[in-house]
Design a protein around this motif. Sequence first.
Motif, PDB file in Angstrom:
ATOM      1  N   THR A  11      96.582 107.517  -0.441  1.00  0.00           N
ATOM      2  CA  THR A  11      97.241 108.229   0.563  1.00  0.00           C
ATOM      3  C   THR A  11      97.399 107.440   1.513  1.00  0.00           C
ATOM      4  O   THR A  11      98.318 107.555   2.413  1.00  0.00           O
ATOM      5  N   LEU A  12      96.390 106.892   1.760  1.00  0.00           N
ATOM      6  CA  LEU A  12      96.244 105.926   3.239  1.00  0.00           C
ATOM      7  C   LEU A  12      97.545 104.983   3.226  1.00  0.00           C
ATOM      8  O   LEU A  12      98.124 104.656   4.186  1.00  0.00           O
ATOM      9  N   ILE A  13      97.596 104.321   1.900  1.00  0.00           N
ATOM     10  CA  ILE A  13      98.598 103.266   1.925  1.00  0.00           C
ATOM     11  C   ILE A  13     100.148 103.952   1.886  1.00  0.00           C
ATOM     12  O   ILE A  13     100.923 103.404   2.539  1.00  0.00           O
ATOM     13  N   LYS A  14     100.150 104.853   1.212  1.00  0.00           N
ATOM     14  CA  LYS A  14     101.612 105.597   1.057  1.00  0.00           C
ATOM     15  C   LYS A  14     102.019 106.013   2.480  1.00  0.00           C
ATOM     16  O   LYS A  14     103.224 105.932   2.777  1.00  0.00           O
ATOM     17  N   ASN A  15     100.889 106.427   3.360  1.00  0.00           N
ATOM     18  CA  ASN A  15     101.375 106.744   4.751  1.00  0.00           C
ATOM     19  C   ASN A  15     101.401 105.845   5.714  1.00  0.00           C
ATOM     20  O   ASN A  15     101.812 105.925   6.951  1.00  0.00           O
ATOM     21  N   ALA A  16     101.009 104.424   5.326  1.00  0.00           N
ATOM     22  CA  ALA A  16     101.153 103.328   6.074  1.00  0.00           C
ATOM     23  C   ALA A  16     102.701 102.954   6.488  1.00  0.00           C
ATOM     24  O   ALA A  16     103.460 102.847   5.648  1.00  0.00           O
ATOM     25  N   LYS A  17     102.669 102.600   7.627  1.00  0.00           N
ATOM     26  CA  LYS A  17     103.972 102.152   8.117  1.00  0.00           C
ATOM     27  C   LYS A  17     103.919 100.841   8.872  1.00  0.00           C
ATOM     28  O   LYS A  17     104.902  99.980   9.247  1.00  0.00           O
ATOM     29  N   ASN A  18     102.666 100.402   8.904  1.00  0.00           N
ATOM     30  CA  ASN A  18     102.348  99.011   9.652  1.00  0.00           C
ATOM     31  C   ASN A  18     101.118  98.599   9.206  1.00  0.00           C
ATOM     32  O   ASN A  18     100.193  98.416  10.088  1.00  0.00           O
ATOM     33  N   MET A  19     101.124  98.422   7.987  1.00  0.00           N
ATOM     34  CA  MET A  19      99.905  97.783   7.600  1.00  0.00           C
ATOM     35  C   MET A  19      99.770  96.161   7.584  1.00  0.00           C
ATOM     36  O   MET A  19     100.549  95.572   7.333  1.00  0.00           O
ATOM     37  N   VAL A  20      98.516  95.947   8.348  1.00  0.00           N
ATOM     38  CA  VAL A  20      98.189  94.466   8.169  1.00  0.00           C
ATOM     39  C   VAL A  20      97.368  94.061   7.046  1.00  0.00           C
ATOM     40  O   VAL A  20      96.104  94.886   6.916  1.00  0.00           O
ATOM     41  N   VAL A  21      97.554  92.917   6.574  1.00  0.00           N
ATOM     42  CA  VAL A  21      96.536  92.495   5.446  1.00  0.00           C
ATOM     43  C   VAL A  21      95.732  91.555   5.644  1.00  0.00           C
ATOM     44  O   VAL A  21      96.604  90.315   6.139  1.00  0.00           O
ATOM     45  N   LEU A  22      94.446  91.229   5.354  1.00  0.00           N
ATOM     46  CA  LEU A  22      93.748  89.844   5.528  1.00  0.00           C
ATOM     47  C   LEU A  22      93.249  89.483   4.337  1.00  0.00           C
ATOM     48  O   LEU A  22      92.724  90.222   3.449  1.00  0.00           O
ATOM     49  N   THR A  23      93.724  88.246   3.923  1.00  0.00           N
ATOM     50  CA  THR A  23      93.539  87.760   2.599  1.00  0.00           C
ATOM     51  C   THR A  23      92.652  86.476   2.567  1.00  0.00           C
ATOM     52  O   THR A  23      92.798  85.599   3.689  1.00  0.00           O
ATOM     53  N   GLY A  24      91.678  86.414   1.411  1.00  0.00           N
ATOM     54  CA  GLY A  24      90.895  85.167   1.221  1.00  0.00           C
ATOM     55  C   GLY A  24      91.232  84.568  -0.100  1.00  0.00           C
ATOM     56  O   GLY A  24      92.270  85.015  -0.695  1.00  0.00           O
ATOM     57  N   ALA A  25      90.345  83.749  -0.539  1.00  0.00           N
ATOM     58  CA  ALA A  25      90.300  82.990  -1.694  1.00  0.00           C
ATOM     59  C   ALA A  25      90.467  83.778  -2.921  1.00  0.00           C
ATOM     60  O   ALA A  25      91.048  83.526  -3.932  1.00  0.00           O
ATOM     61  N   GLY A  26      89.645  84.905  -2.751  1.00  0.00           N
ATOM     62  CA  GLY A  26      89.792  85.988  -3.870  1.00  0.00           C
ATOM     63  C   GLY A  26      91.065  86.455  -4.296  1.00  0.00           C
ATOM     64  O   GLY A  26      91.312  86.779  -5.572  1.00  0.00           O
ATOM     65  N   VAL A  27      91.961  86.183  -3.577  1.00  0.00           N
ATOM     66  CA  VAL A  27      93.633  86.545  -3.954  1.00  0.00           C
ATOM     67  C   VAL A  27      94.067  85.565  -4.832  1.00  0.00           C
ATOM     68  O   VAL A  27      94.958  85.901  -5.805  1.00  0.00           O
ATOM     69  N   SER A  28      93.812  84.262  -4.540  1.00  0.00           N
ATOM     70  CA  SER A  28      94.466  83.207  -5.461  1.00  0.00           C
ATOM     71  C   SER A  28      93.602  82.646  -6.582  1.00  0.00           C
ATOM     72  O   SER A  28      94.030  81.994  -7.489  1.00  0.00           O
ATOM     73  N   THR A  29      92.186  83.275  -6.705  1.00  0.00           N
ATOM     74  CA  THR A  29      91.823  82.968  -7.912  1.00  0.00           C
ATOM     75  C   THR A  29      92.230  83.401  -9.507  1.00  0.00           C
ATOM     76  O   THR A  29      92.140  82.663 -10.388  1.00  0.00           O
ATOM     77  N   GLU A  30      93.135  84.625  -9.165  1.00  0.00           N
ATOM     78  CA  GLU A  30      93.668  85.049 -10.304  1.00  0.00           C
ATOM     79  C   GLU A  30      94.975  84.200 -10.668  1.00  0.00           C
ATOM     80  O   GLU A  30      95.625  84.395 -11.616  1.00  0.00           O
ATOM     81  N   SER A  31      95.324  83.165  -9.755  1.00  0.00           N
ATOM     82  CA  SER A  31      96.432  82.060 -10.085  1.00  0.00           C
ATOM     83  C   SER A  31      95.741  80.708 -10.795  1.00  0.00           C
ATOM     84  O   SER A  31      96.395  79.872 -10.634  1.00  0.00           O
ATOM     85  N   GLY A  32      94.607  81.064 -10.752  1.00  0.00           N
ATOM     86  CA  GLY A  32      93.996  79.849 -11.130  1.00  0.00           C
ATOM     87  C   GLY A  32      93.182  78.919 -10.274  1.00  0.00           C
ATOM     88  O   GLY A  32      92.940  77.676 -10.426  1.00  0.00           O
ATOM     89  N   ILE A  33      93.203  79.252  -8.832  1.00  0.00           N
ATOM     90  CA  ILE A  33      92.817  78.294  -8.050  1.00  0.00           C
ATOM     91  C   ILE A  33      91.295  78.574  -7.418  1.00  0.00           C
ATOM     92  O   ILE A  33      90.876  79.763  -7.406  1.00  0.00           O
TER      93      ILE A  33
END
Length: 257
Positions: A11-33
């Motif tokens: 619901t929170l994501i559905k209602n978001a109009k200005n969501m800011v995302v902070l990403t770290g290494a865990g986002v890229s481990t699934e790409s083999g990094i």
Amino acid sequence: MENNQFDLCVTLIKNAKNMVVLTGAGVSTESGIKDFRSRTGVYQLAPEYILSLDYFYQNPKEFYQFALDNLYHPDAMPNAGHDILSKWEREGKVSHIITQNIDGLHQKAGSKSVIEFHGTMKTASCLHCNKSYSTEEMINRFQTMNEFYICDHCETLQKRERFIKPDVVLFGDTGKWFTVEGFNKILHTIEEADCLLVLGTSLKVTPFSTFPQYRRKSTPLLIINIGDTPYDTDRNTFVIPESIGKSLTLLDEQLRS
């Protein structure tokens, strides 16, 4: 996470109009990094000091060998997490991604509004004249020149002043965003967010770890990370201790239902 909390995140994501995302290494481990601090991370191969400005100056050849072997991944491809964030940006849900990652996979997936807080491994620059070199050019220099790390576009009395450094932020280093103007832009971006989504980072490395503190009290904080963060028990905070790709895929599916 309990189903009712997961539904609340949807619901929170559905209602978001200005969501800011902070990403770290865990986002890229699934790409083999590899990440940095896990049991299979980069720092199991060498101490953190090898990625410091001091080590770069003292051992430029060894630094480049390690960086090219472990930080440069030109063949890596975006995974489901990157793709979903790009789609949410196109749909007007995500306004900015602020990332610790230096692999460029967010852009490769199609995200446009990306702040590379720790820089990029795609290029390197002369510390004196700022001439830019592609990493492919640096690899060629590495293979064919002895002092490949010294800029030949400018002249100074001290060669050290003409070292060509990858455009990443090292320990003891500063970067493009480590300025008053850079910080103010990031903090303003976070203050304006109506939802803050944190992906794949333990939020333990400063100053990146301080960013969630600048959200408005009414702004929900959603954390998807395998491992604890200092913010997990904060007010108005929701935690999914699962992989990024799996979690974002489930969330995106629920947004469509």
